[in-house]
Design a protein around this motif. Structure first.
Motif, PDB file in Angstrom:
ATOM      1  N   PHE A  71       0.854  -1.191   0.000  1.00 25.31           N
ATOM      2  CA  PHE A  71       0.000   0.000   0.000  1.00 25.31           C
ATOM      3  C   PHE A  71       0.887   1.237   0.000  1.00 25.31           C
ATOM      4  N   ALA A  72       0.744   2.066  -1.022  1.00 27.57           N
ATOM      5  CA  ALA A  72       1.496   3.319  -1.078  1.00 27.57           C
ATOM      6  C   ALA A  72       0.888   4.321  -0.104  1.00 27.57           C
ATOM      7  N   ALA A  73       1.653   5.350   0.226  1.00 25.41           N
ATOM      8  CA  ALA A  73       1.177   6.375   1.151  1.00 25.41           C
ATOM      9  C   ALA A  73      -0.108   7.003   0.612  1.00 25.41           C
ATOM     10  N   GLY A  74      -1.142   7.020   1.442  1.00 24.45           N
ATOM     11  CA  GLY A  74      -2.411   7.608   1.050  1.00 24.45           C
ATOM     12  C   GLY A  74      -3.273   6.742   0.160  1.00 24.45           C
ATOM     13  N   GLU A  75      -2.827   5.530  -0.178  1.00 25.14           N
ATOM     14  CA  GLU A  75      -3.579   4.662  -1.086  1.00 25.14           C
ATOM     15  C   GLU A  75      -4.619   3.851  -0.326  1.00 25.14           C
ATOM     16  N   THR A  76      -5.772   3.667  -0.936  1.00 26.00           N
ATOM     17  CA  THR A  76      -6.846   2.862  -0.355  1.00 26.00           C
ATOM     18  C   THR A  76      -7.226   1.765  -1.331  1.00 26.00           C
ATOM     19  N   LYS A  77      -7.151   0.516  -0.887  1.00 27.20           N
ATOM     20  CA  LYS A  77      -7.611  -0.615  -1.687  1.00 27.20           C
ATOM     21  C   LYS A  77      -7.852  -1.793  -0.749  1.00 27.20           C
ATOM     22  N   GLU A  78      -8.522  -2.815  -1.256  1.00 27.79           N
ATOM     23  CA  GLU A  78      -8.817  -3.990  -0.440  1.00 27.79           C
ATOM     24  C   GLU A  78      -8.470  -5.253  -1.212  1.00 27.79           C
ATOM     25  N   ILE A  79      -8.026  -6.274  -0.463  1.00 30.29           N
ATOM     26  CA  ILE A  79      -7.528  -7.509  -1.045  1.00 30.29           C
ATOM     27  C   ILE A  79      -8.302  -8.686  -0.453  1.00 30.29           C
ATOM     28  N   TYR A  86      -8.942  -7.716   3.475  1.00 34.71           N
ATOM     29  CA  TYR A  86      -8.204  -6.734   4.247  1.00 34.71           C
ATOM     30  C   TYR A  86      -7.825  -5.540   3.368  1.00 34.71           C
ATOM     31  N   GLY A  87      -7.589  -4.422   4.020  1.00 33.57           N
ATOM     32  CA  GLY A  87      -7.177  -3.235   3.285  1.00 33.57           C
ATOM     33  C   GLY A  87      -6.749  -2.141   4.242  1.00 33.57           C
ATOM     34  N   VAL A  88      -5.967  -1.208   3.751  1.00 28.44           N
ATOM     35  CA  VAL A  88      -5.610  -0.009   4.499  1.00 28.44           C
ATOM     36  C   VAL A  88      -6.520   1.095   3.988  1.00 28.44           C
ATOM     37  N   ILE A  89      -7.389   1.607   4.862  1.00 25.17           N
ATOM     38  CA  ILE A  89      -8.367   2.603   4.449  1.00 25.17           C
ATOM     39  C   ILE A  89      -8.321   3.783   5.409  1.00 25.17           C
ATOM     40  N   TYR A  90      -9.084   4.808   5.078  1.00 23.41           N
ATOM     41  CA  TYR A  90      -9.180   5.996   5.923  1.00 23.41           C
ATOM     42  C   TYR A  90     -10.597   6.051   6.467  1.00 23.41           C
ATOM     43  N   ALA A  91     -10.744   5.767   7.755  1.00 24.68           N
ATOM     44  CA  ALA A  91     -12.058   5.508   8.328  1.00 24.68           C
ATOM     45  C   ALA A  91     -12.456   6.561   9.341  1.00 24.68           C
ATOM     46  N   ALA A  92     -13.765   6.698   9.537  1.00 28.63           N
ATOM     47  CA  ALA A  92     -14.304   7.555  10.588  1.00 28.63           C
ATOM     48  C   ALA A  92     -13.970   6.933  11.942  1.00 28.63           C
ATOM     49  N   PRO A  93     -13.899   7.743  13.033  1.00 34.61           N
ATOM     50  CA  PRO A  93     -14.205   9.168  13.034  1.00 34.61           C
ATOM     51  C   PRO A  93     -13.018  10.075  12.742  1.00 34.61           C
ATOM     52  N   ALA A  94     -11.786   9.558  12.799  1.00 33.89           N
ATOM     53  CA  ALA A  94     -10.625  10.433  12.672  1.00 33.89           C
ATOM     54  C   ALA A  94     -10.113  10.545  11.246  1.00 33.89           C
ATOM     55  N   VAL A  95     -10.657   9.756  10.320  1.00 35.04           N
ATOM     56  CA  VAL A  95     -10.184   9.697   8.936  1.00 35.04           C
ATOM     57  C   VAL A  95      -8.673   9.505   8.924  1.00 35.04           C
ATOM     58  N   VAL A  98      -6.273   2.962   8.854  1.00 34.38           N
ATOM     59  CA  VAL A  98      -6.559   1.815   9.697  1.00 34.38           C
ATOM     60  C   VAL A  98      -6.463   0.559   8.839  1.00 34.38           C
ATOM     61  N   LEU A  99      -6.206  -0.562   9.497  1.00 37.10           N
ATOM     62  CA  LEU A  99      -6.293  -1.864   8.840  1.00 37.10           C
ATOM     63  C   LEU A  99      -7.721  -2.335   8.998  1.00 37.10           C
ATOM     64  N   ARG A 100      -8.467  -2.426   7.900  1.00 39.91           N
ATOM     65  CA  ARG A 100      -9.851  -2.922   7.978  1.00 39.91           C
ATOM     66  C   ARG A 100      -9.870  -4.398   7.626  1.00 39.91           C
ATOM     67  N   LEU A 101     -10.438  -5.195   8.508  1.00 43.27           N
ATOM     68  CA  LEU A 101     -10.575  -6.636   8.321  1.00 43.27           C
ATOM     69  C   LEU A 101     -12.052  -6.971   8.207  1.00 43.27           C
ATOM     70  N   THR A 102     -12.436  -7.701   7.162  1.00 42.70           N
ATOM     71  CA  THR A 102     -13.817  -8.118   6.962  1.00 42.70           C
ATOM     72  C   THR A 102     -13.863  -9.628   6.850  1.00 42.70           C
ATOM     73  N   GLY A 103     -14.683 -10.279   7.680  1.00 46.45           N
ATOM     74  CA  GLY A 103     -14.810 -11.732   7.626  1.00 46.45           C
ATOM     75  C   GLY A 103     -15.391 -12.179   6.302  1.00 46.45           C
ATOM     76  N   ALA A 104     -14.722 -13.121   5.634  1.00 39.11           N
ATOM     77  CA  ALA A 104     -15.194 -13.625   4.348  1.00 39.11           C
ATOM     78  C   ALA A 104     -15.873 -14.978   4.493  1.00 39.11           C
ATOM     79  N   ARG A 105     -15.205 -15.921   5.157  1.00 41.29           N
ATOM     80  CA  ARG A 105     -15.789 -17.237   5.409  1.00 41.29           C
ATOM     81  C   ARG A 105     -15.123 -17.825   6.636  1.00 41.29           C
TER      82      ARG A 105
END
Length: 297
Positions: A71-79, A86-95, A98-105
């Protein structure tokens, strides 16, 4: 040697290398070892893990047994990995990143984040069965709460009116940013200026799970703070019960002539109120509206 075995050996070597760095993922200080973070998710549930980096820091690498992403600086994507997304995103409330993890199976996944300066974070994720009930902010509601899965008499969707009310701004794009989401995108979406977040919770396959949110397009300040509005619901004419989660930035509150957001789903447009200030709780009232005077009641 099988490809899966090679991936596992490379992944194990990466973890060993990271563990030998001697950095604390919480502080970034050298000479301290970071303990693993253990996370349990249901399939479809997401969780944000704070990363000790600034928005414009150097790139970071995120790896599992089956995948590796830079993940490049400031880049948002999910794998997509074996059991989590998983992905590095910019999330509320502080924008902030963060590392976002979503259960798949159902299964167990080890996610390793390598940051600049030898800082690393190891997360052991256990994914359990299907989602049951409402998810707000990545955490299931209390099953004993009103409207929860154990409520013997859960309330139905609120009344939105028998006929649509005329509103020239009803679900039009002029002057509004747009967010599109559906139930298959379990993590939801931020708007183009990251000033609003919306997620569809329409799980019934007989109904259209697509939702479009319209919110005022105004100049976004450098610092943004969010308010979690929680879940909204309304019953469409085709019988669909439309459920969605909503967050909105505080700079959208109390704007002259921009008091509403709009949502289109299952052939209907509804209007919701934007709070006048951070001291007023968001209203869950929705009104059926139309931009065509001939359709108004």
């Amino acid at each position: 040697m099988r490809l899966a075995s090679i991936k596992y050996l490379l992944f194990a070597a990466l973890i060993a290398s990271l563990l030998s760095c001697g950095a604390d993922s919480r502080t970034g200080a050298a000479g301290a070892r970071s303990d693993a973070v253990y996370v349990t998710l249901t399939a479809g549930e997401h969780r944000n893990i704070d990363l000790p980096i600034a928005q414009n820091d150097a790139p970071c690498a995120v790896s599992t047994v089956s995948s590796l992403a830079i993940f490049a600086a400031g880049e948002t994507k999910e794998i997509n990995s074996s059991f989590v997304r998983y992905g590095v995103i910019y999330a509320a409330p502080a924008v902030r990143p963060v590392l976002r993890l979503t259960g798949a199976r159902p299964g167990v996944e080890t996610v390793v984040v390598q940051l600049s300066g030898g800082v690393y974070l190891t997360v052991i994720v256990t994914v359990t069965g299907s989602v049951n009930g409402d998810l707000i902010g990545g955490s299931p509601i209390d099953p004993d709460d009103p409207g929860g899965p154990d409520d013997p008499d859960p309330p139905g969707p609120p009344d939105i009116g028998d006929k649509p009310v005329y509103d020239p701004n009803a679900c039009v794009t002029n002057g509004f940013y747009v967010i599109d989401d559906n139930f298959q995108d379990v993590e939801g979406h931020f708007g183009p200026d990251t000033s609003a977040y919306m997620r569809s919770n329409i799980a019934n396959i007989a109904w259209d799970s697509n939702i479009r949110l319209f919110y005022p397009a105004v100049t976004r300040p450098a610092a943004v703070s969010f308010v979690d509005f929680g879940q909204y619901s309304f019953a469409a004419l085709n019988g669909a019960v439309v459920n969605f989660d909503l967050q909105m930035a505080q700079h959208l509150f109390g704007l002259e002539g921009k008091r509403y957001f709009y949502v289109y789903s299952n052939g209907m447009c509804v209007r919701g109120q934007i709070p006048t200030s951070v001291f007023n709780p968001p209203s869950k009232s929705l009104t059926w509206v139309t931009s065509n005077p001939a359709e108004a009641g």
